[in-house]
Write an enzyme that holds these catalytic residues in place. Structure first.
Site, short mmCIF file in Angstrom:
data_model
loop_
_atom_site.label_atom_id
_atom_site.label_comp_id
_atom_site.label_asym_id
_atom_site.label_seq_id
_atom_site.Cartn_x
_atom_site.Cartn_y
_atom_site.Cartn_z
N LEU A 10 -7.30 5.61 -15.94
CA LEU A 10 -8.49 6.40 -15.63
C LEU A 10 -8.75 6.99 -14.16
CD1 LEU A 10 -10.64 3.52 -17.33
CD2 LEU A 10 -9.48 5.42 -18.21
N GLY A 11 -7.63 7.12 -13.64
CA GLY A 11 -7.60 7.78 -12.16
C GLY A 11 -7.71 9.26 -12.01
N ASP A 34 -5.76 0.69 -17.08
CA ASP A 34 -6.21 0.51 -15.89
C ASP A 34 -6.85 -0.70 -15.27
OD1 ASP A 34 -7.30 3.61 -14.38
OD2 ASP A 34 -7.56 1.43 -13.48
N ILE A 35 -7.24 -0.91 -14.17
CA ILE A 35 -7.77 -2.28 -13.70
C ILE A 35 -9.07 -2.53 -14.15
CG2 ILE A 35 -8.20 -1.48 -11.29
CD1 ILE A 35 -7.21 -4.18 -10.30
N TYR A 141 1.30 5.37 3.01
CA TYR A 141 1.50 5.82 2.02
C TYR A 141 2.52 6.63 1.83
CZ TYR A 141 -0.24 9.25 -1.62
OH TYR A 141 -0.31 10.18 -2.82
N1 SER Z 1 -3.77 13.81 -2.47
C1 SER Z 1 -3.00 12.84 -2.01
C2 SER Z 1 -3.58 12.32 -0.83
O1 SER Z 1 -4.27 13.09 -0.15
C3 SER Z 1 -1.62 13.33 -1.59
O2 SER Z 1 -0.65 13.02 -2.27
O3 SER Z 1 -3.48 11.35 -0.33
#
Ligand code: SER
Length: 314
Positions: A10-11, A34-35, A141
């Site tokens: 659902l992301g 999804d969670i 990330y």
């Molecule tokens: N759209 C993502 C972000 O901005 C890039 O992987 O984190």
């Protein structure tokens, strides 16, 4: 790819991927997880199960229950959220990925997970960034994404799991807004242009990042998953993109359709620093050679479609 379980369904990507795959492979053959459940097409128009990707047992149980042959692992925290909660980001992004890879290994499933332009760092060549190059990201990330790329390769070489993946740029869509990403401005600007005729950007003018329209991103996933494996020299983390622009160029494009539109700036140092550490534009020739990657939308055709669809939606 006949019966597919999607995490994070659902992301931002999952909500549209689920709908597209159901159209292609049959409604009951795509299990959205999804969670939490939202009142959306992806949740309502086919099988849906609650799944926290940290719960390895439930992921395995659901994959067995539905007898899936493919897992698409989309659940993750995006770059800005990961920067504000680095320990949680490590646990969720890496823990969820390991659970999905282990499920794929034990049940012999085909596997997809996206990497990102966030897997590059400040000492990566900024322009026409090659497929294979220096990757020393400076964000949590990015660290997660590099580790994920390597883990997916590892599961292929070590265990023969059919892992595949791409490095996505910022993805733009009128369906499900992203949350907590650095490239989100390029989605928000369209909403604000229609609602208020102006937008204050947290990313500064002159900051170029790669972007792609969601229909092209979904095609890329399907085409890579259906590609002849004998042609794949790389398997994971293929560079894909469709365009590179800065906020000024995006605003100028919107102005062609909404003449009074104005952009202002209130730069967020955290997200600006993340953007500055990423490439200006990446080279997609390896994806084109190995599985025929091609994007159909450029800035101008995407803007026409975004504004038309969003006007109808809002
Ligand atoms: N759209 C993502 C972000 O901005 C890039 O992987 O984190």
């Amino acid at each position: 790819m006949k019966k597919i379980l999607i995490t994070g369904a659902l992301g931002q990507i999952g909500s549209e991927l689920t709908v597209k795959l159901r159209e292609m492979y049959g409604q009951d053959n795509v299990i959205a997880t999804d969670i939490r459940k939202t009142d959306t097409e992806a949740a309502n128009n086919g099988p849906f199960e609650l799944l926290d990707v940290m719960d390895a047992n439930k992921m395995m149980e659901l994959s067995k229950k539905y007898n899936v042959d493919t897992i698409m692992h989309m659940a993750a925290l995006l770059s800005a959220t990961a920067e504000s909660k680095p320990v949680f980001a490590w646990n969720l992004n890496m823990g969820g990925l390991m659970n999905a890879l282990e499920t794929a290994r034990e049940l012999n499933l085909q596997f997809f997970t996206p990497s990102s332009i966030g897997a590059f760092g400040p000492n990566t060549p900024k322009d026409n960034t090659p497929q294979d190059t220096i990757q020393r990201p400076t964000t949590m990330y990015g660290v997660n994404k590099v580790a994920g790329e390597m883990l997916a390769d590892y599961y292929y070489h070590r265990f023969g799991v059919d892992t595949r993946g791409v490095r996505f740029p910022g993805l733009i869509s009128y369906v499900t807004p992203p949350g907590g990403g650095t490239t989100d401005y390029a989605v928000e600007i369209y909403y604000e242009a229609i609602k208020n005729g102006k937008y204050t950007s947290y990313i500064d003018k002159g900051t170029y990042m790669d972007m792609m329209y969601m229909p092209d991103a979904l095609d890329a996933i399907v085409n890579l998953m259906e590609a002849d494996p004998s042609k794949l020299i790389h398997r994971n983390a293929f560079n894909v993109t469709a365009m590179s622009f800065d906020p000024e160029e995006l605003a100028a494009e919107i102005k062609k359709h909404i003449p009074g539109f104005e952009i202002a700036y209130d730069v967020d140092p955290v997200r600006q620093a993340i953007a500055d550490s990423w490439p200006n534009s990446i080279d997609t020739s390896v994806a084109a050679e190995e599985w025929g990657f091609k994007a159909n939308y450029d800035l101008s055709s995407m803007t026409v479609d975004m504004l038309e669809k969003l006007k109808a939606k809002l």
